[in-house]
Design an enzyme around this catalytic site. Sequence first.
Site, mmCIF file in Angstrom:
data_model
loop_
_atom_site.group_PDB
_atom_site.id
_atom_site.type_symbol
_atom_site.label_atom_id
_atom_site.label_comp_id
_atom_site.label_asym_id
_atom_site.label_seq_id
_atom_site.Cartn_x
_atom_site.Cartn_y
_atom_site.Cartn_z
ATOM 1 N N LYS A 47 1.224 3.821 -3.239
ATOM 2 C CA LYS A 47 0.745 5.188 -3.063
ATOM 3 C C LYS A 47 1.869 6.194 -3.284
ATOM 4 O O LYS A 47 1.639 7.307 -3.788
ATOM 5 C CB LYS A 47 0.135 5.364 -1.670
ATOM 6 C CG LYS A 47 -1.220 4.704 -1.495
ATOM 7 C CD LYS A 47 -2.298 5.344 -2.365
ATOM 8 C CE LYS A 47 -2.717 6.708 -1.854
ATOM 9 N NZ LYS A 47 -3.824 7.296 -2.668
ATOM 10 N N TYR A 102 0.816 -1.209 0.000
ATOM 11 C CA TYR A 102 0.000 0.000 0.000
ATOM 12 C C TYR A 102 0.853 1.265 0.000
ATOM 13 O O TYR A 102 0.712 2.103 -0.911
ATOM 14 C CB TYR A 102 -0.978 0.004 1.177
ATOM 15 C CG TYR A 102 -1.677 1.325 1.375
ATOM 16 C CD1 TYR A 102 -2.573 1.804 0.422
ATOM 17 C CD2 TYR A 102 -1.440 2.108 2.500
ATOM 18 C CE1 TYR A 102 -3.203 3.029 0.588
ATOM 19 C CE2 TYR A 102 -2.071 3.329 2.679
ATOM 20 C CZ TYR A 102 -2.953 3.781 1.716
ATOM 21 O OH TYR A 102 -3.575 4.998 1.883
#
Length: 329
Positions: free
Chosen positions: A141, A137
């Site tokens: 990102k 994640y």
Amino acid sequence: MKALITGGGGFLGSRIAQLLKERGDEVTVLGRRAYPHHEQAGIRTIQTDIRESTAIRQACEGMETVFHVAAIPGIWGRRKIFQDINVVGTRNVIDACKNAGVSRLVHTSTPSVVFGESPLCGVDESQPYPQQYLADYPETKAAAERMVLAANSAALSTIALRPHLIWGPGDPHLIPRVIDRARRGQLRIVGDGENLVDITFIDNAAEAHLRAADALTPKAACAGRAYFISQGEPVKLWPWLNGILAELGIPPVERTISYNAARRLGAAFELIHRAFCPSREPRMTRFLASQLAYSHYFNISAARADFGYEPRVSTSEGLAKLIRSLRRD
């Protein structure tokens, strides 16, 4: 303002849409499902997937501002899903904005893009990206954020906001997960329980996006930059969570586990889950152990100076609103 919100059916996206509608902007939300509550409020909806580049291009036609909120969060999952939604999806949005003549792109990022495996105490936006990430994640990102900032130009002004731990009434993830695990006796204080953590009330996070969009022009100080967003006053994580549990009549989390033990446990869980049950989220990972044990709070003076962000809802006021909503549920 004619605005499109990707991920407009989610917690943050929905609140941004509501605030825009309330002040008279023309709002369209885009997401994978139908959103009757938006349609009833007079907000146009488009049902599609962020990975569908043609549909995203069509949705951006005629828009002045795009709020790119859509993402897949989490501490666990298939890397390809994180890559496809967080990276490829963001590339689709950037390309669509350029092709459709959108002038402003406000991207929802996360402070996790600068979190490696060390505490972050009062750091500002000069904090570099880490050499290595503990989860897909934050890594994906970070890749998305870099693309958005690199896309800043005279034709398309871009900005990335990094709100930390968004909470409040209607939160479907953070606080409900804590409450569920506490009720089942599955929570442990990781580390010494003294770590300070930034949090962001939902209304403050949403208003930050509106203020950033209003200030964003090719020559604005905020164009092409990333900004931390929070309450501006970190809390001691475990006492704060235990305070919420106490208001709901749930016993406090008292049992502890050292950071080193939690990290070792997380590493073992990751190996086991990858080998035998990759679709199930482990109860502990190395990333989660670090997030729960270490301090991570940030300097928000740049957001205050460059586009007038101010956390108008205090932590105590937001907490009172949260407790009332949880008691109703």
